[in-house]
Design an enzyme around this catalytic site. Structure first.
Site, mmCIF file in Angstrom:
data_model
loop_
_atom_site.group_PDB
_atom_site.id
_atom_site.type_symbol
_atom_site.label_atom_id
_atom_site.label_comp_id
_atom_site.label_asym_id
_atom_site.label_seq_id
_atom_site.Cartn_x
_atom_site.Cartn_y
_atom_site.Cartn_z
ATOM 1 N N GLN A 15 0.750 -1.194 0.035
ATOM 2 C CA GLN A 15 0.267 0.192 -0.022
ATOM 3 C C GLN A 15 0.881 1.177 -0.168
ATOM 4 O O GLN A 15 1.919 1.395 0.744
ATOM 5 C CB GLN A 15 -0.653 0.113 1.081
ATOM 6 C CG GLN A 15 -2.004 -1.175 1.214
ATOM 7 C CD GLN A 15 -1.424 -2.185 2.150
ATOM 8 O OE1 GLN A 15 -0.074 -2.641 2.162
ATOM 9 N NE2 GLN A 15 -2.356 -2.875 2.842
ATOM 10 N N ARG B 128 -14.044 -4.944 -5.565
ATOM 11 C CA ARG B 128 -14.306 -5.845 -4.658
ATOM 12 C C ARG B 128 -14.726 -5.013 -3.440
ATOM 13 O O ARG B 128 -14.332 -3.969 -3.081
ATOM 14 C CB ARG B 128 -13.159 -6.756 -3.874
ATOM 15 C CG ARG B 128 -11.989 -6.190 -3.453
ATOM 16 C CD ARG B 128 -10.806 -7.055 -3.124
ATOM 17 N NE ARG B 128 -9.732 -6.503 -2.570
ATOM 18 C CZ ARG B 128 -8.753 -7.316 -2.042
ATOM 19 N NH1 ARG B 128 -9.083 -8.439 -1.601
ATOM 20 N NH2 ARG B 128 -7.586 -6.692 -1.655
ATOM 21 N N ASP C 90 -6.656 -2.686 -5.431
ATOM 22 C CA ASP C 90 -7.642 -1.710 -4.841
ATOM 23 C C ASP C 90 -7.151 -0.351 -4.824
ATOM 24 O O ASP C 90 -7.122 0.655 -4.091
ATOM 25 C CB ASP C 90 -7.633 -1.902 -3.451
ATOM 26 C CG ASP C 90 -8.116 -3.310 -2.943
ATOM 27 O OD1 ASP C 90 -8.654 -3.863 -3.818
ATOM 28 O OD2 ASP C 90 -7.542 -3.890 -1.967
ATOM 29 N N GLN D 288 -0.387 0.236 -5.536
ATOM 30 C CA GLN D 288 -1.617 -0.400 -4.662
ATOM 31 C C GLN D 288 -2.230 0.675 -3.964
ATOM 32 O O GLN D 288 -1.124 1.425 -3.613
ATOM 33 C CB GLN D 288 -1.044 -1.442 -3.806
ATOM 34 C CG GLN D 288 -1.968 -2.055 -2.860
ATOM 35 C CD GLN D 288 -1.676 -3.433 -2.198
ATOM 36 O OE1 GLN D 288 -0.732 -3.984 -2.462
ATOM 37 N NE2 GLN D 288 -2.363 -3.815 -1.202
ATOM 38 N N ASP D 289 -3.369 0.890 -3.945
ATOM 39 C CA ASP D 289 -3.897 1.893 -3.041
ATOM 40 C C ASP D 289 -3.515 3.204 -3.522
ATOM 41 O O ASP D 289 -3.275 4.183 -2.670
ATOM 42 C CB ASP D 289 -3.690 1.728 -1.634
ATOM 43 C CG ASP D 289 -4.430 0.607 -1.167
ATOM 44 O OD1 ASP D 289 -5.058 -0.405 -1.692
ATOM 45 O OD2 ASP D 289 -4.250 0.459 0.263
#
Length: 349
Positions: A150, A252, A194, A172-173
């Site tokens: 992240q 998700r 994500d 990521q993120d």
């Protein structure tokens, strides 16, 4: 009020007001009053601006300011952590060129802090937007940490935020659309896992999502906690593409009532037939709301979608337009009219 910015950096709007009034009508009077008191300050690494760093320019804005301040950022890579705090609303970042005006840093979850401890996801961002009524144009927001987990490029918690012609680059993120109402237009967003996440009420329009994954990932992880919340993400008239076919999910559920709608968009071969996946540690699929409407492209075929995803009717889709979902009180229209006024006046030249 802004005397400390130096007279050469202060540009007020006056000559164009009569013309603008004719164009906008009487409903534009309040907007023009705000525009007439706008201030512009500049940032340039070579010393040709008022400040050399973006944060120094933000620091110069008076606390609890009532008038708009445009921070014009000249081309360059600004390696710094930037925070627009809650007590500094009405700030606009206006970059010289979206691809060449870059704010970046490389913090990430688990990285050691100089004073002890480690960064978490929430405080790993390169840019923090905490104030209300913020806007950004022609900029790149980046986290350059790479594939380390992240690592947030921008964390937005302020209400009524606008991003137009911006890039959000990460792994990521990438984009933490955490809280408040947020609008993204004509933008480019990259990541693997994500990479758009949080619990904001956000619309992403006329934008491109590019999945840089090599082994599978997800675009969204929305975090709505209850059915009564009005939050969620709407992706409309976007392009969704990626580096590897059949490798990526549209989203998700990070929260039990996560809500994401993808409509009127072009979906590439990178999106899996299932389209969506459940959060691995919970039964959020029982209450999440993931829906699609009127999409095109090879990844838009819904015949293989998971059973708990929805396909909207034209009537149902009317709830998820920009005006119906995000702009019910007209805040976005007012903000966009304000920018158009500044452009028409030459204020941003």
């Amino acid at each position: 009020m802004y005397r400390h910015f130096m007279s050469s950096s202060v540009q007020t709007l006056c000559l164009f007001c009569l013309v603008a009034l004719l164009l906008t009508g009487l409903s534009g009077v309040r907007m023009l009053a705000h525009a007439a008191t706008s201030t512009k300050i500049s940032v340039a690494q070579d010393g040709s601006g008022n400040y050399k760093t973006v944060q120094a320019a933000v620091n110069a804005v008076p606390a609890n300011n009532k008038n708009h301040v445009v921070i014009y950022i000249k081309n360059g890579t600004y390696k710094e952590v930037v925070t627009v705090p809650t007590n500094k609303p009405y700030i606009t970042f206006y970059g010289q060129n979206a691809k060449n005006t870059i704010i970046t840093y490389n913090n990430y979850h688990g990285k050691a802090k100089s004073g002890g401890g480690t960064f978490g996801t929430n405080d790993s961002a390169s840019v923090f937007i905490e104030a209300t009524d913020f806007s950004a144009y022609n900029l790149t927001f980046q986290n350059s940490a790479g594939a380390v987990g992240q690592a947030v490029a921008i964390n937005v918690t302020g209400d009524r935020a606008i991003f137009d012609n911006c890039q959000f680059l990460g792994w990521q993120d990438t984009l933490y659309a955490q809280t408040g109402r947020q609008y993204y237009d004509n933008s480019y967003i990259t990541g693997r896992v994500d990479y758009v996440f949080g619990d904001a009420t956000a619309v992403f329009q006329n934008s491109e999502f590019y999945n840089v994954n090599s082994s599978g990932g997800t675009i969204t992880a929305q975090n709505r906690a209850s059915a009564s919340e009005t939050t969620g993400y709407v992706l409309t008239n976007d392009k969704i593409d990626g580096a590897l076919a059949n490798s990526t999910y549209l989203g998700r559920p990070w929260g039990p009532y996560a809500r994401v709608i993808v409509r009127d968009s072009s979906i590439g071969t990178d999106i899996t037939a299932a389209g969506w996946e459940n959060w691995s540690t919970a039964d959020y699929h029982k209450t999440a709301y993931f829906a699609e409407y009127n999409n095109t492209g090879p990844g838009s075929n819904t015949s293989g979608r998971i059973s708990w995803a929805y396909q909207l009717t034209a009537t149902q889709a009317q709830q998820y337009t920009v005006n119906a979902f995000l702009n019910q009180d007209g805040w976005l229209t007012t903000a966009q009219n304000y920018l158009n006024t500044l452009i028409a006046s030459g204020f941003l030249a």
